[in-house]
Design a protein around this motif. Structure first.
Motif, PDB file in Angstrom:
ATOM      1  N   TRP A 150      -1.819   4.895  -1.175  1.00 37.28           N
ATOM      2  CA  TRP A 150      -0.461   4.920  -1.721  1.00 37.28           C
ATOM      3  C   TRP A 150      -0.387   5.816  -2.945  1.00 37.28           C
ATOM      4  CZ3 TRP A 150       3.949   3.966   0.389  1.00 37.28           C
ATOM      5  CH2 TRP A 150       4.049   3.042   1.413  1.00 37.28           C
TER       6      TRP A 150
ATOM      7  N   LYS B 241       0.038 -10.363  -1.332  1.00 32.31           N
ATOM      8  CA  LYS B 241       1.470 -10.332  -1.004  1.00 32.31           C
ATOM      9  C   LYS B 241       2.342 -10.126  -2.235  1.00 32.31           C
ATOM     10  CE  LYS B 241       1.763 -12.807   3.316  1.00 32.31           C
ATOM     11  NZ  LYS B 241       2.433 -13.885   4.038  1.00 32.31           N
ATOM     12  N   ARG B 242       1.952 -10.728  -3.341  1.00 29.25           N
ATOM     13  CA  ARG B 242       2.734 -10.589  -4.582  1.00 29.25           C
ATOM     14  C   ARG B 242       2.492  -9.244  -5.255  1.00 29.25           C
ATOM     15  NH1 ARG B 242       1.587 -14.605  -8.607  1.00 29.25           N
ATOM     16  NH2 ARG B 242       3.434 -13.822  -9.629  1.00 29.25           N
ATOM     17  N   ARG B 243       1.318  -8.690  -5.039  1.00 30.94           N
ATOM     18  CA  ARG B 243       0.952  -7.386  -5.623  1.00 30.94           C
ATOM     19  C   ARG B 243       0.445  -6.476  -4.508  1.00 30.94           C
ATOM     20  NH1 ARG B 243      -1.480 -10.929  -8.889  1.00 30.94           N
ATOM     21  NH2 ARG B 243      -3.480 -10.535  -7.964  1.00 30.94           N
ATOM     22  N   PRO B 244       1.352  -6.005  -3.643  1.00 32.22           N
ATOM     23  CA  PRO B 244       0.900  -5.161  -2.532  1.00 32.22           C
ATOM     24  C   PRO B 244       0.385  -3.807  -3.038  1.00 32.22           C
ATOM     25  CG  PRO B 244       3.297  -5.299  -2.572  1.00 32.22           C
ATOM     26  CD  PRO B 244       2.794  -6.239  -3.622  1.00 32.22           C
TER      27      PRO B 244
ATOM     28  N   ARG C  53       1.147  -0.791  -2.439  1.00 29.58           N
ATOM     29  CA  ARG C  53       2.189   0.179  -2.807  1.00 29.58           C
ATOM     30  C   ARG C  53       2.706  -0.079  -4.218  1.00 29.58           C
ATOM     31  NH1 ARG C  53       7.775   1.181   0.573  1.00 29.58           N
ATOM     32  NH2 ARG C  53       8.577   2.829  -0.758  1.00 29.58           N
ATOM     33  N   ARG C  54       2.912  -1.330  -4.542  1.00 29.74           N
ATOM     34  CA  ARG C  54       3.429  -1.690  -5.874  1.00 29.74           C
ATOM     35  C   ARG C  54       2.399  -1.375  -6.963  1.00 29.74           C
ATOM     36  NH1 ARG C  54       5.749  -7.639  -7.247  1.00 29.74           N
ATOM     37  NH2 ARG C  54       7.456  -6.892  -8.512  1.00 29.74           N
ATOM     38  N   LEU C  55       1.146  -1.709  -6.708  1.00 32.05           N
ATOM     39  CA  LEU C  55       0.093  -1.401  -7.681  1.00 32.05           C
ATOM     40  C   LEU C  55      -0.023   0.107  -7.901  1.00 32.05           C
ATOM     41  CD1 LEU C  55      -2.680  -3.920  -6.578  1.00 32.05           C
ATOM     42  CD2 LEU C  55      -1.251  -4.041  -8.619  1.00 32.05           C
TER      43      LEU C  55
ATOM     44  N   ALA D  39      -5.166  -6.559  -4.436  1.00 32.62           N
ATOM     45  CA  ALA D  39      -3.809  -6.527  -3.891  1.00 32.62           C
ATOM     46  C   ALA D  39      -3.607  -7.763  -3.013  1.00 32.62           C
ATOM     47  CB  ALA D  39      -3.615  -5.254  -3.081  1.00 32.62           C
TER      48      ALA D  39
ATOM     49  N   GLY E  15       2.310   2.394  -7.435  1.00 35.15           N
ATOM     50  CA  GLY E  15       3.485   2.864  -8.166  1.00 35.15           C
ATOM     51  C   GLY E  15       3.382   2.579  -9.658  1.00 35.15           C
ATOM     52  N   GLY E  16       2.915   1.387  -9.996  1.00 34.98           N
ATOM     53  CA  GLY E  16       2.729   1.044 -11.407  1.00 34.98           C
ATOM     54  C   GLY E  16       1.685   1.911 -12.073  1.00 34.98           C
TER      55      GLY E  16
END
Length: 125
Positions: A19, A61-64, A66-68, A59, A70-71
């Motif tokens: 990602w 479900k709460r921190r997938p 993609r989200r990590l 990673a 992006g951050g």
């Protein structure tokens, strides 16, 4: 095992790294590689941080992934001085608390100052 056979063992698992690479490539295209020099070292630092992060907090479900990713990319933009820290601050966090959180998480004495002209900041966002 049957599922893997039916997929001919071709499993494409999205990771934080995959990602991050995708976001980085898109950023390069959208900015016509204008910031590639700045992002080269920041990207490498964020990849190293990602490795440490997923060992500490994998990673889920709460921190997938993609989200990590992006951050981490956003933090990379801050570290490369391509965005002001304020640009990524959630509305529910006050500015002083945000700067303190950033400093604590980055083990830095101060939040990096953005070196871009205000009109370029909008193109980065």
């Amino acid at each position: 095992l049957g599922l893997l056979r039916s997929l001919r063992w071709q499993v494409n698992v999205q990771s934080v790294e995959s990602w991050f690479s995708m976001i980085e490539a898109r950023f390069g295209v959208l900015t016509a590689e204008m910031f590639s020099r700045d992002m080269t070292w920041a990207g490498q630092e964020m990849r190293e941080l990602a490795l440490a992060l997923i060992q500490w907090r994998p990673a889920n479900k709460r921190r997938p992934p993609r989200r990590l990713a992006g951050g981490l990319f956003g933090i990379g933009l801050l570290r490369a001085a391509l965005l002001p820290a304020e640009a990524l601050r959630p509305q529910y966090v006050c500015q002083d608390e945000w700067e303190q959180l950033f400093q604590e998480s980055q083990v830095m004495d101060e939040v990096p100052s953005c070196t871009l002209q205000p009109e370029l900041i909008q193109s980065v966002l």
